[in-house]
Design a protein around this motif. Structure first.
Motif, PDB file in Angstrom:
ATOM      1  N   GLY A 195       0.804  -1.215   0.000  1.00 44.61           N
ATOM      2  CA  GLY A 195       0.000   0.000   0.000  1.00 44.61           C
ATOM      3  C   GLY A 195       0.830   1.255   0.000  1.00 44.61           C
ATOM      4  O   GLY A 195       2.041   1.232  -0.238  1.00 44.61           O
ATOM      5  N   ILE A 196       0.164   2.360   0.269  1.00 48.87           N
ATOM      6  CA  ILE A 196       0.838   3.652   0.344  1.00 48.87           C
ATOM      7  C   ILE A 196       0.213   4.444   1.481  1.00 48.87           C
ATOM      8  O   ILE A 196      -1.011   4.588   1.558  1.00 48.87           O
ATOM      9  CB  ILE A 196       0.735   4.430  -0.988  1.00 48.87           C
ATOM     10  N   GLY A 197       1.062   4.940   2.374  1.00 50.42           N
ATOM     11  CA  GLY A 197       0.557   5.703   3.511  1.00 50.42           C
ATOM     12  C   GLY A 197      -0.544   4.950   4.223  1.00 50.42           C
ATOM     13  O   GLY A 197      -0.390   3.776   4.557  1.00 50.42           O
ATOM     14  N   PRO A 198      -1.707   5.596   4.409  1.00 51.71           N
ATOM     15  CA  PRO A 198      -2.803   4.959   5.139  1.00 51.71           C
ATOM     16  C   PRO A 198      -3.651   3.995   4.313  1.00 51.71           C
ATOM     17  O   PRO A 198      -4.570   3.374   4.840  1.00 51.71           O
ATOM     18  CB  PRO A 198      -3.642   6.155   5.592  1.00 51.71           C
ATOM     19  N   ILE A 199      -3.369   3.864   3.014  1.00 48.91           N
ATOM     20  CA  ILE A 199      -4.170   2.987   2.151  1.00 48.91           C
ATOM     21  C   ILE A 199      -3.449   1.668   1.957  1.00 48.91           C
ATOM     22  O   ILE A 199      -2.314   1.640   1.473  1.00 48.91           O
ATOM     23  CB  ILE A 199      -4.463   3.639   0.792  1.00 48.91           C
ATOM     24  N   GLY A 200      -4.117   0.581   2.327  1.00 45.52           N
ATOM     25  CA  GLY A 200      -3.503  -0.734   2.232  1.00 45.52           C
ATOM     26  C   GLY A 200      -4.178  -1.635   1.217  1.00 45.52           C
ATOM     27  O   GLY A 200      -5.384  -1.539   0.981  1.00 45.52           O
ATOM     28  N   VAL A 201      -3.372  -2.491   0.608  1.00 47.66           N
ATOM     29  CA  VAL A 201      -3.902  -3.527  -0.269  1.00 47.66           C
ATOM     30  C   VAL A 201      -4.870  -4.362   0.560  1.00 47.66           C
ATOM     31  O   VAL A 201      -4.601  -4.683   1.716  1.00 47.66           O
ATOM     32  CB  VAL A 201      -2.755  -4.386  -0.841  1.00 47.66           C
ATOM     33  N   GLY A 202      -6.015  -4.680  -0.027  1.00 43.03           N
ATOM     34  CA  GLY A 202      -7.043  -5.444   0.676  1.00 43.03           C
ATOM     35  C   GLY A 202      -8.187  -4.587   1.178  1.00 43.03           C
ATOM     36  O   GLY A 202      -9.254  -5.112   1.501  1.00 43.03           O
TER      37      GLY A 202
END
Length: 191
Positions: free
Chosen positions: A44-51
């Motif tokens: 992911g990136i920063g506060p955004i996660g895969v899933g």
């Protein structure tokens, strides 16, 4: 007099609690923002996660993710962009969840290790010693694709289904992406 001391203690405790909770809330919301200072990781990136779902990611980042359109359904495969915030970042969504993050053009976004657009192939290899697989770009015989894929393969078993892929041309990183296999390996995204 004992009542006055009790009232002072209570007010001190009450005001202190308000200050602590306010500080925590402000810092928590500050961490949730997706900015050009956010780092791209395997998942992911920063506060955004895969899933995450698109709604979860929007809430987590404090910015709405919008479907690019093109008639694709997020439950099959589609791309979402940030409504506001860093430009050049997109999210591939499959089966209703974020599967990968693409940095198509933002030169300020870096990986956790500091890799960015414009870095040389040697810089990428030195940032991830012993963990980069170098392959020819699948379209390297067609201009402008005369470059390579530099794929970061994690050593940790918990991360075995994730990759970061740097696409290069003329020895320089032009774009990079991270996410889960097989989506992160798709050459043309949802196409």
């Amino acid at each position: 007099m004992p009542q006055l001391n009790s009232l002072r203690k209570f007010l001190t405790f009450f005001i202190g609690t308000i200050v602590i909770v306010s500080t925590w809330a402000i810092s928590a919301s500050g961490q949730a923002q997706l900015t050009e200072g956010s780092k791209l990781a395997l998942d992911g990136i920063g506060p955004i996660g895969v899933g995450m779902t698109v709604d979860e990611a929007s809430r987590s980042a404090g910015v709405r993710l919008v479907n690019r359109g093109g008639g694709r359904d997020e439950y099959f495969c589609s791309y979402f962009d940030l409504q506001t915030g860093p430009k050049g970042i997109s999210f591939m969504v499959t089966k209703g969840r974020i599967a990968r993050v693409d940095n198509f053009s933002n030169k300020r976004i870096t990986t956790i290790k500091g890799a960015k657009i414009g870095d040389t192939e040697e810089q990428i290899i030195s940032l991830y010693p012993g963990q980069i697989q170098v392959t020819r770009h699948p379209y390297s015989s067609r201009p402008p694709y005369n470059g390579k894929y530099l794929t970061f393969v994690p050593k940790d078993a918990a991360d075995k289904n994730y990759r970061i892929i740097f696409e290069t041309s003329k020895n320089r990183v032009e774009r990079f992406r991270s996410g889960k296999i097989p989506e992160v390996e798709a050459i043309e995204g949802c196409s």
